[in-house]
Design a protein around this motif. Sequence first.
Motif: not given
Length: 54
Positions: A14-21, A45-54
Amino acid sequence: MTQKVIAKQSGVSASMVSRILSGRLEQAVVISEEKEFRVRRVAEELGYRGSCQS
């Protein structure tokens, strides 16, 4: 949709996903282009949308 789900389906942490995205890949972190592509593809594919908090 959480980064944990993307991580599980992509075969990375999950940390790698965070770094990549977030685009925060440090020089010390080595990741193959194939893994980065796979994470981004699964997220799309899963329709992921990052948080606007960052």
